[in-house]
Every structure is written in C-alpha cells, then in structure tokens.
Design an enzyme around this catalytic site. Sequence first.
Site, PDB file in Angstrom:
ATOM      1  N   TYR B 124       0.841  -1.182   0.000  1.00 58.46           N
ATOM      2  CA  TYR B 124       0.000   0.000   0.000  1.00 58.46           C
ATOM      3  C   TYR B 124       0.887   1.247   0.000  1.00 58.46           C
ATOM      4  CZ  TYR B 124      -3.522   3.422   0.940  1.00 58.46           C
ATOM      5  OH  TYR B 124      -4.334   4.515   0.815  1.00 58.46           O
ATOM      6  N   GLN B 186     -10.747   0.756   1.896  1.00 55.01           N
ATOM      7  CA  GLN B 186     -11.274  -0.089   0.812  1.00 55.01           C
ATOM      8  C   GLN B 186     -10.137  -0.802   0.068  1.00 55.01           C
ATOM      9  OE1 GLN B 186     -11.733   3.161   1.206  1.00 55.01           O
ATOM     10  NE2 GLN B 186     -11.597   4.342  -0.682  1.00 55.01           N
ATOM     11  N   ASN B 209      -3.020   6.399   6.348  1.00 59.63           N
ATOM     12  CA  ASN B 209      -3.731   7.229   7.329  1.00 59.63           C
ATOM     13  C   ASN B 209      -4.469   6.342   8.335  1.00 59.63           C
ATOM     14  OD1 ASN B 209      -6.049   6.234   6.101  1.00 59.63           O
ATOM     15  ND2 ASN B 209      -6.446   8.095   4.938  1.00 59.63           N
ATOM     16  N   SER B 233       5.827   9.052  12.860  1.00 58.31           N
ATOM     17  CA  SER B 233       7.276   8.919  12.701  1.00 58.31           C
ATOM     18  C   SER B 233       8.026   9.717  13.777  1.00 58.31           C
ATOM     19  CB  SER B 233       7.627   9.436  11.301  1.00 58.31           C
ATOM     20  OG  SER B 233       8.895   8.984  10.928  1.00 58.31           O
ATOM     21  N   GLN B 255      12.784  15.223  10.277  1.00 62.00           N
ATOM     22  CA  GLN B 255      11.737  14.371  10.821  1.00 62.00           C
ATOM     23  C   GLN B 255      10.469  15.180  11.076  1.00 62.00           C
ATOM     24  OE1 GLN B 255      11.913  11.052  11.073  1.00 62.00           O
ATOM     25  NE2 GLN B 255       9.743  11.363  11.407  1.00 62.00           N
ATOM     26  N   HIS B 258       7.613  15.672   8.511  1.00 70.01           N
ATOM     27  CA  HIS B 258       6.751  14.560   8.075  1.00 70.01           C
ATOM     28  C   HIS B 258       5.276  14.817   8.359  1.00 70.01           C
ATOM     29  CE1 HIS B 258       8.830  11.327   6.171  1.00 70.01           C
ATOM     30  NE2 HIS B 258       9.808  11.350   7.045  1.00 70.01           N
ATOM     31  N   GLU B 322      12.086   5.211  16.588  1.00 68.86           N
ATOM     32  CA  GLU B 322      12.106   4.637  15.240  1.00 68.86           C
ATOM     33  C   GLU B 322      13.489   4.859  14.616  1.00 68.86           C
ATOM     34  OE1 GLU B 322       9.635   6.776  12.564  1.00 68.86           O
ATOM     35  OE2 GLU B 322       9.748   5.274  10.963  1.00 68.86           O
ATOM     36  N   HIS B 323      13.956   6.119  14.633  1.00 66.66           N
ATOM     37  CA  HIS B 323      15.288   6.457  14.127  1.00 66.66           C
ATOM     38  C   HIS B 323      16.128   6.973  15.287  1.00 66.66           C
ATOM     39  CE1 HIS B 323      12.459   7.320  10.744  1.00 66.66           C
ATOM     40  NE2 HIS B 323      13.338   6.615  10.055  1.00 66.66           N
ATOM     41  N   ASP B 356      16.410   6.994   4.722  1.00 66.03           N
ATOM     42  CA  ASP B 356      15.052   7.151   4.184  1.00 66.03           C
ATOM     43  C   ASP B 356      15.012   6.856   2.690  1.00 66.03           C
ATOM     44  OD1 ASP B 356      13.950   7.861   6.577  1.00 66.03           O
ATOM     45  OD2 ASP B 356      14.103  10.016   6.248  1.00 66.03           O
ATOM     46  N   HIS B 415       0.979 -40.168  20.501  1.00 67.66           N
ATOM     47  CA  HIS B 415       2.298 -39.647  20.128  1.00 67.66           C
ATOM     48  C   HIS B 415       3.394 -40.677  20.368  1.00 67.66           C
ATOM     49  CE1 HIS B 415       0.166 -35.862  19.957  1.00 67.66           C
ATOM     50  NE2 HIS B 415       1.252 -35.215  19.591  1.00 67.66           N
TER      51      HIS B 415
END
Lengths: 429, 429
Positions: B124, B186, B209, B233, B255, B258, B322-323, B356, B415
């Site tokens: 996506y 969707q 989103n 982020s 950053q 973003h 994250e970073h 990035d 078994h």
Amino acid sequence: MKTIILPEKGEWETLCRRPSIKKTDLEETVREIIKVVKSEKDKAVFHYSEKFDGVKPGNLKVSPEELRESEQLVPEPVKRAISKARENIEKFHSSQLFPEAPVETVRGVICWRKGIPIEKVGLYIPGGSAPLFSTVLMLGIPARLAGCKEIILCSPPGKDGKINPLIIYTAQLIGIKDIFKTGGAQAIAAMAYGTETIPRVYKIFGPGNQFVTKAKELIQEEGIAIDMPAGPSEVLVISDRYGDPEFIAADLLSQAEHGTDSQVIYLTDNRDMIEKVKRKIEKQLEALPRKEIASGSLENSKLILLPSLDQCMDFSNIYAPEHLIINTTDPYSLADRVINAGSVFLGQYSCESAGDYASGTNHTLPTNGFARNYSGVSTDSFLKKITFQEISAEGIRNLGPAIEILAEAEFLNGHSNAVSIRLKTISNG
Amino acid sequence: MKTIILPEKGEWETLCRRPSIKKTDLEETVREIIKVVKSEKDKAVFHYSEKFDGVKPGNLKVSPEELRESEQLVPEPVKRAISKARENIEKFHSSQLFPEAPVETVRGVICWRKGIPIEKVGLYIPGGSAPLFSTVLMLGIPARLAGCKEIILCSPPGKDGKINPLIIYTAQLIGIKDIFKTGGAQAIAAMAYGTETIPRVYKIFGPGNQFVTKAKELIQEEGIAIDMPAGPSEVLVISDRYGDPEFIAADLLSQAEHGTDSQVIYLTDNRDMIEKVKRKIEKQLEALPRKEIASGSLENSKLILLPSLDQCMDFSNIYAPEHLIINTTDPYSLADRVINAGSVFLGQYSCESAGDYASGTNHTLPTNGFARNYSGVSTDSFLKKITFQEISAEGIRNLGPAIEILAEAEFLNGHSNAVSIRLKTISNG
C-alpha cells in the site's frame, strides 16, 4: 473419516477448508477481563482465577519451596528425557543465531543488521488434561538463547492451587524462575499490563483456549506483540504405495488425539493405500486412551486419492498444513516443492512426535492455513533485527546528490537540507 | 519545543510518552467498509473511492498506456537517483538472503530451516501531499528478492483519476505491473479478500492514514498478516559537545516536516548544545516549504540535557525511537548499548535522510515505541522460515525412547505409539 477418490481440481479449495469453528461471542467477556485486570491488577487476577478455575492460590508467584518440591516430584527417567530433548532443541535453535556481515553499499556507506533480544517476554502454558512441559522447552529455550532479560511464565493452577510440577521443573531447568499461577484471559492481561506481582512484558507466546486466544488478539491492538494467530492443530501425510500403513495410521492418530477440533489429512496416489491406512487407523484407535477425542477429530478428517504425488504436493500447498509428513521413497523431490507448511517431516522414520518433543525443531507452528503467511516460533521470534549504518564524508559525497533529488521529488525539503548542509560543510572544509 | 534540564530519573518514563493520539472512533466505519468490499467487491471499491476521495477512476487497474506514460513523465535526473537508490537497497537486502546449514542434533536426526517466499503480497502506497515512491522501493525490492510470486500495489488516484507517475514508474522499474487505483480502508479490504479485479493477498505492507491503519488491524483478525502496527514517525538524536548544531537541527527538522504528529527528541550531555541547536532549528525552520507542519511537530518535541552520554543512551532505550542518530565522537561505544531502536545512524555524516532514501537500509520501521518488540521491514518480512527434518532408522533408535517417555508424561499415548511402532518394526527387521 471421509474417503475421497480423485476429486476434481475445482473441489480442492473446498476440501482444504478447515472445519468451521464455532465463534462463540466471547469478545465482550474478554474485553471486560482485560479492562478489570488493567485497573485492579492482582486483585482481579485472584478474582478471575476463583471465578473461572474454581481455585484461589495462596500465592500468585510460585514459591522457592514449590520450585524445590517440583524437583522431587519428577521421576528420573522423565528428567533424563527432558534433558535429551533440551540438548537437541538448544543445538538447533542456537544454530539460528549468527552475526550478519556489514555491507558497503557504496564507498563510505556501511550498513548492517544486528539481532537484539526483546527485553521482556511472557510465556503462557495451558493447564487442562495434558501438562504441556514440552511447550516450556519450545518457548523457553529460544528465549534464553536469544538473551531475553526477563522471561516470565504463567500457567493455571490445578484444584490443589499448584501448577503441575513437570511444568515448574522444566521451567526451572532452563533458568525461568518467575512463574505465576494464573491462566486464561486474565493471565494474558496481567502480562500485557503488569500487576503488583506479575511484570509487564513486550511479547507474549504460547497456546491456549479460546479465552487466551481472544485476549492475545485484543492486546495486540495496544502494541503488545504475540507469537502468531492460533487455531486447532493439524497434520497432512503424503505417501506412495511403499509407505507403511501402520506408521501412517499412527501419525494420523497422534495428531487426532490432540483435540476433537484437530484435523488430519492423508493423501496418496495409490488406491489400495487408502483402505489399508483406514483399517490400521480403526485398529490402533481401539487401543488409545484418548480414543474418544481422536474419534471426534477423525470425523473432520479425510483420506484422499489423487492422480499423482505431484498433485498431492499441489494439494498440500493449498491446504498449508501445520505439519507435513512426506512418507515417500524419494521425499526430497516433493520437499523441494513445499510452499506452504509449518514443519516438514521427510521419510518413513520422521514422525511428527519427534518434532513435537525432541528432534530439535520447534513445535509452536502456524495452524489453520496461517502457514501461508507466518513462520513457526524460532530464536528469531525473540529478537528484533535492528539496522545500523555509518556514512563517512566520502560516503555522503557519493550518495548525497541522489538523496537530494529523491527528497525534493517527494517535496520533503527538510530531508534534502540535512544532506545539503553536510555537503556544503565538507566542500568548505 | 520544550527544553528540559537534568530531569530526575523518575520523570524519564513520562518524558518518553508519545503525544497521545486522538483515537477517533472509526472502527465502526472501517468495519462497515471491509464488510461491503468483501461482499460487493469492485463495485464497493469504486463507490468508496468516489465517496472518500471524490474521484471515480475509469479503470481500477493501471493500464499499459498509463504504465508507458509514467515512463515519460519522470525527469531523467530523478530516474538516475532512483536507480542509484535501488542498487543500494538491493545490495543490502540481498545480503539478508542465505541458506542455513542443516544441523545433526543427534546421529541420524537432521534438522534445517528454509526461507520460502510468501506467495501473494500487497503493497500500500499512500497518496496525499507527498508521492512516496521511495516506499515503493523499500517494499517492492525485498518482495522481489524474497521471490514473492504475486506482488500487487494499491495507491489512491489523484483528482485526475491517476496515480502519481513517480509511483507507477518506480513500481514498474522493479517489476511490479499489477497496480490498482484505490486507497484507504477499501484498498486494504480489497487486497485482503480479493475483488473481480484486485487479487487477494496473504500479507499487506505499507504506511497509511488512520483508516488504512485501522483496516490493517482489523483484517489481522482473519489471519491476514501485516508488516507491523503503525504510529507517527520520530527521531531521537544524541550528541556530545562536538556535534555540529547545524547538522543536528537539520536532522531534527527532516523528521519534523513529516507530519504535525511526528516527534523529535534531542539528548545531550552538554548544556550549551541545547541553546545552539535550538537557535539553528529556529533559523532553518524559516526556510522550509513545510514550515507549518514542522512547527506543529516541534510543539511535541523536546531538547533534554542529561548528566552523561551513557544516560542519554539509557533514555533512548526507554523511548525506543524509530530512528536513532548517534552523533558523537565515539558513536560505537554507545551503539553497542542500543536495546530498543528501529534504525541507528552513527557519526556526523549519517543523516536519517540517507536511510530514508538511498543508503540501502529499509525505511519501514517500528514507531511509537514498537521498536521494543518489532523489527523494521527486511527481506525476512516476505519469507516464511519452514523447518524440515529427516530422521533415519538410526535416528529414531537414538531419539525414540526419550520421545516415548515425554509423550507419556503428557498423557499423549498416540504420540508415543507413532514412535513405538517404528522401533518395533526396526528391531524386527
């Protein structure tokens, strides 16, 4: 058991469907349990233990005395067998740990990955009819090998207020001492949020009933990781005419005895084998202590004749079995074509029980077709792979102009600026 | 920006909290969208595109003509930069593919793992203000390297009914031709269940989103895998007194631009640096096209003085960024202590923008503290690791007795029987 002779390809997908599970509407109940445990902590854990398990353990945490006691209660032959299984599981799972070499992608730009243990993990071991100490090995050993700092274990106590000594003994053996007497959704909630006694963890592993499964699903929404989605256990056996019907029947039954919702599938290219295997199943079933459970499971089960072994393999890839036994004279030619399966057993002596207990592979595997998109538990499951990079002045000179162009094409000028400022400084210096 | 001087350790956990996200109650809406797409397929996809994006594309699937057109619309310098980034990302991600050696756990028992691609995956790519073609590289390249057979891509069309040519160009470049013009919940539902035009996949990757995020969360309940949970982020920069305040300010701003929900944190052991960095941020901010967004994000952001670099590292491990940029004279001594982070950048020239876009590492990383228990996207994300084992007659003789004991201790006689039958046959033969 249904026997299906040479089904049309158009029917395969339907034949691969799992028996539909009654989706009892327990989401509301489980959400409530999670909410109450989150706010009332230990008190709520005690409350639900009493309500659902009919037992109020004196102490939530297994005491040093109970740890010692369990040591005495496990018979020596079982201890030796556990020790053998442990050794093999350790050997195989430690082979999954290795450093990855750094890669210089352009001159002056070095990138690498490093596996770092998840700090805090929780293992859930169900109670009930079978004391699954083998699952303690399968989850605890890779957790220890990965280097997780805090490993805790929850398991519901029996009516005597105690956890089965086999579970305690095994946990202790591999260095897990923080063992808590609680089960069900309340145990999962306690590990997810922490209580006064039970520490909070970042990832939760282990099988369980539908309350446990639903609770694991729900806590994911708040960022707590889980091992994988759950479903009933299953095996698919493929054999040619040379397979021993006794072995095949025993393998199918070893899966069928897990639960009435288990599913077993037998595929062959030889019509006689269907009858032979069926007869052996009927005979062996009579002698099984868990005969009733196995019979229930066999109702969902299928013996299917297909035109060729290749088509058996195609069918198996659509089914995506948790366990796949390829009991043919040349198992490797089919093994090369496996796309979807949890764990694969090759040849006539590779029975599923071996992987369930002691050969070294993990037995926590994707069921219900999840083998299409999930792996079984491994040492990796207890690690995060973190990327690192070091870029020198030469590196940013080589790479910088491309980054500037790409960032500007995405309209992210702050990103390009972080490069431009460096390139300017370097050319000025 | 808040400046915090020498906070008490007791305050750290509070300082590490992410700005709380308004949890708009969209679950009901998203559940409805998923339900309708599941039953009405293409028709529903068109309906929601019109309703939410105000656009009704003539064709859901990007046509060969549109594929060709995109080729012409991307400027040559951008093509060259994409090609450079691609090369590095391929180099790093192909280093993650290697066969694992078989392990003989006991004589006659051989176990190994094999990475097998997830057959069908969906990527996506969000629409909106920035055409994130870099994300096409970051998801598409490892998917190709892993060997996924079906790779599809969904991205919402603009008002002209078309997907940004940069996205189409990049997808095509790496061999993805099944591109669909749909976004939001969707798109996720269409990939999860399939429509007449959009094929069903087993795992879905990519940012989006809150509708996309919620849809990804919900389809997991039905066994479709996703890359990781999502959140805004963030970057955390650690520097000593030798860090260049201009570089640091630029990294923080890259950053911040973003989104207004991004968070940037600066940690240092040098009081003067706080002021210097602050001034450079204010100055650089003025020149940024996305100044407004960056300003919004800076409101959530913090410059923190701590007593030592070691304590900066401790703080970072609690925050789990994250970073993480370690811009100190000896970054390796801190790097060795990283426990929780998505991707780590060492030294003054290793800016986040490099990772990035083009250094080779992946930019799809765990946010919101999920770096405690999740890894970023890698080639592994597109593979399942399947275990295999082959046990010989000697192997089952060596291992069998232990399996029998363990299975019986768990009351699973089916078994143990699968082993006993084999042992009997071998000793009779």
